[in-house]
Design a protein around this motif. Structure first.
Motif, PDB file in Angstrom:
ATOM      1  N   SER A 186       0.671  -1.037   0.140  1.00 40.47           N
ATOM      2  CA  SER A 186      -0.009  -0.127   0.207  1.00 40.47           C
ATOM      3  C   SER A 186       0.917   1.159   0.154  1.00 40.47           C
ATOM      4  O   SER A 186       2.170   0.993   0.202  1.00 40.47           O
ATOM      5  N   GLY A 187       0.306   2.440  -0.196  1.00 38.45           N
ATOM      6  CA  GLY A 187       1.032   3.631  -0.149  1.00 38.45           C
ATOM      7  C   GLY A 187       0.048   4.979  -0.428  1.00 38.45           C
ATOM      8  O   GLY A 187      -1.175   4.756  -0.695  1.00 38.45           O
ATOM      9  N   SER A 188       0.574   6.066  -0.477  1.00 38.33           N
ATOM     10  CA  SER A 188      -0.292   7.254  -0.511  1.00 38.33           C
ATOM     11  C   SER A 188       0.573   8.027  -1.461  1.00 38.33           C
ATOM     12  O   SER A 188       1.747   8.166  -1.113  1.00 38.33           O
ATOM     13  N   LEU A 189      -0.092   9.118  -1.950  1.00 42.97           N
ATOM     14  CA  LEU A 189       0.436  10.250  -2.805  1.00 42.97           C
ATOM     15  C   LEU A 189      -0.148  11.512  -3.020  1.00 42.97           C
ATOM     16  O   LEU A 189      -1.430  11.357  -3.057  1.00 42.97           O
ATOM     17  N   PRO A 190       0.365  12.761  -2.907  1.00 46.51           N
ATOM     18  CA  PRO A 190      -0.444  14.074  -3.006  1.00 46.51           C
ATOM     19  C   PRO A 190      -0.825  14.225  -4.498  1.00 46.51           C
ATOM     20  O   PRO A 190       0.202  14.120  -5.503  1.00 46.51           O
ATOM     21  N   TRP A 191      -1.682  14.966  -4.509  1.00 46.09           N
ATOM     22  CA  TRP A 191      -2.127  15.513  -6.058  1.00 46.09           C
ATOM     23  C   TRP A 191      -2.671  16.890  -5.960  1.00 46.09           C
ATOM     24  O   TRP A 191      -3.534  17.084  -5.343  1.00 46.09           O
TER      25      TRP A 191
END
Length: 209
Positions: A186-191
């Motif tokens: 899993s992971g996350s990122l900004p946009w």
């Protein structure tokens, strides 16, 4: 007559706008008419990885978020010397986003020695999940799919259905990829939903005064 088109411009300025510096490992790419954010940052073969508890199976995963700029075109007259030479150009007032999601995976099996002599065989069930959260943490869009009978290595694109307005703040994309029975990555990122660079590119003078 207006037409709606979904496109992404291969502009270096746009790429930088799509990857705000927020202290996270995120890469923006703009090439061959596509633009995306990737987690983990890097090339096509850069992935997060994990081993099963018995160290006999390795799962790797990668996520790409495609902002997918959307706009309408309008008809403009030609230059003063040829006013009848009409052309269709993007209308900055109609800019919006329609995000899409892409997942890649790789499943390796150790044959004799733990974490060694691996092979990539068989078919697998891959479960992919992504949530797009708004500036206040609210859930704006979500995708969930169970991909059955997939090869040990593969890539899957999933089109989004939610339209996102320009300049509505910084969003967070949370994702996960599960090889059933083995584990989850899993992971996350900004946009950043800013459309400033597109408006500049679409302006009649291309932002030049």
């Amino acid at each position: 007559m207006k037409r709606t088109r979904i496109a992404a411009l291969a502009l270096a300025a746009t790429a930088s706008a799509l990857a705000p510096v927020l202290g996270q490992a995120v890469t923006a790419t703009a090439a061959e008419g596509t633009a995306y954010l990737q987690d983990p940052a890097g090339g096509e073969k850069t992935m997060k990885s994990m081993w099963t508890k018995d160290e006999m199976h390795k799962v790797e995963g990668q996520f790409r978020f495609h902002p997918g700029v959307q706009y309408e075109t309008v008809t403009r007259p030609g230059p003063s010397g040829a006013p009848d030479y009409e052309r269709k150009v993007p209308d900055p007032k109609t800019l919006a986003w329609r995000p899409g999601y892409e997942f890649a995976w790789s499943v390796s099996d150790s044959t004799l020695v733990k974490k060694a002599l691996t092979t990539k065989d068989g078919v697998h069930t891959i479960v992919v999940h992504a949530v797009l959260r708004g500036p206040k943490g609210e859930r704006v869009a979500q995708v969930d799919q169970e991909l059955e009978g997939k090869p040990a290595t593969g890539r899957q694109k999933i089109a989004g259905t939610r339209r996102i307005g320009c300049d509505t703040g910084v969003y967070t994309v949370e994702w996960s990829l599960t090889r059933s029975g083995f584990g989850t990555l899993s992971g996350s990122l900004p946009w950043d939903s800013s459309c400033k660079e597109y408006r500049t590119a679409f302006a009649p003078d291309n932002g030049q005064r």
